[in-house]
Design a protein around this motif. Structure first.
Motif, mmCIF file in Angstrom:
data_model
loop_
_atom_site.group_PDB
_atom_site.id
_atom_site.type_symbol
_atom_site.label_atom_id
_atom_site.label_comp_id
_atom_site.label_asym_id
_atom_site.label_seq_id
_atom_site.Cartn_x
_atom_site.Cartn_y
_atom_site.Cartn_z
ATOM 1 N N THR A 62 0.852 -1.182 0.000
ATOM 2 C CA THR A 62 0.000 0.000 0.000
ATOM 3 C C THR A 62 0.888 1.233 0.000
ATOM 4 O O THR A 62 2.105 1.157 0.259
ATOM 5 C CB THR A 62 -0.900 0.030 1.249
ATOM 6 O OG1 THR A 62 -0.059 0.162 2.400
ATOM 7 C CG2 THR A 62 -1.758 -1.221 1.340
ATOM 8 N N ASP A 63 0.299 2.394 -0.263
ATOM 9 C CA ASP A 63 1.062 3.645 -0.224
ATOM 10 C C ASP A 63 1.684 3.856 1.152
ATOM 11 O O ASP A 63 2.836 4.286 1.266
ATOM 12 C CB ASP A 63 0.168 4.834 -0.591
ATOM 13 C CG ASP A 63 -0.190 4.861 -2.070
ATOM 14 O OD1 ASP A 63 0.518 4.196 -2.861
ATOM 15 O OD2 ASP A 63 -1.160 5.549 -2.436
ATOM 16 N N GLN A 65 2.640 1.590 3.254
ATOM 17 C CA GLN A 65 3.787 0.685 3.410
ATOM 18 C C GLN A 65 5.003 1.203 2.643
ATOM 19 O O GLN A 65 6.131 1.097 3.126
ATOM 20 C CB GLN A 65 3.410 -0.717 2.945
ATOM 21 C CG GLN A 65 2.428 -1.415 3.869
ATOM 22 C CD GLN A 65 1.901 -2.706 3.281
ATOM 23 O OE1 GLN A 65 1.589 -2.780 2.089
ATOM 24 N NE2 GLN A 65 1.799 -3.737 4.117
#
Length: 79
Positions: A62-63, A65
């Motif tokens: 994800t962004d 992460q």
């Protein structure tokens, strides 16, 4: 559909014979009336991954992460 073609015709019609084979026709080449070869399509090559040897080993992130990963790398190596 079987399509038996003499060698002389095959020399002048090769492109169309390959197209016919790709379309599913059974294309057989003959010499002096004796069938000697068949034109068949090759199996489709597998798509090459842009990740090479790491294919399937890099998880989707994800962004949030990715941002955490960037912060960790910046803390470790600086900019």
């Amino acid at each position: 559909m079987d399509r038996i073609v003499g060698m002389r015709e095959a020399k002048t019609q090769l492109s169309s014979l390959v197209t016919a084979a790709l379309a599913g026709d059974d294309v057989v080449l003959s010499r002096s009336g004796v069938s000697v070869a068949r034109i068949v399509p090759l199996e489709s090559p597998q798509e090459q991954s842009i990740f090479g040897i790491a294919a399937g080993k890099i998880p989707d992130m994800t962004d949030a992460q990715w941002e955490e990963s960037d912060r960790a790398l910046t803390a470790q190596f600086g900019r």
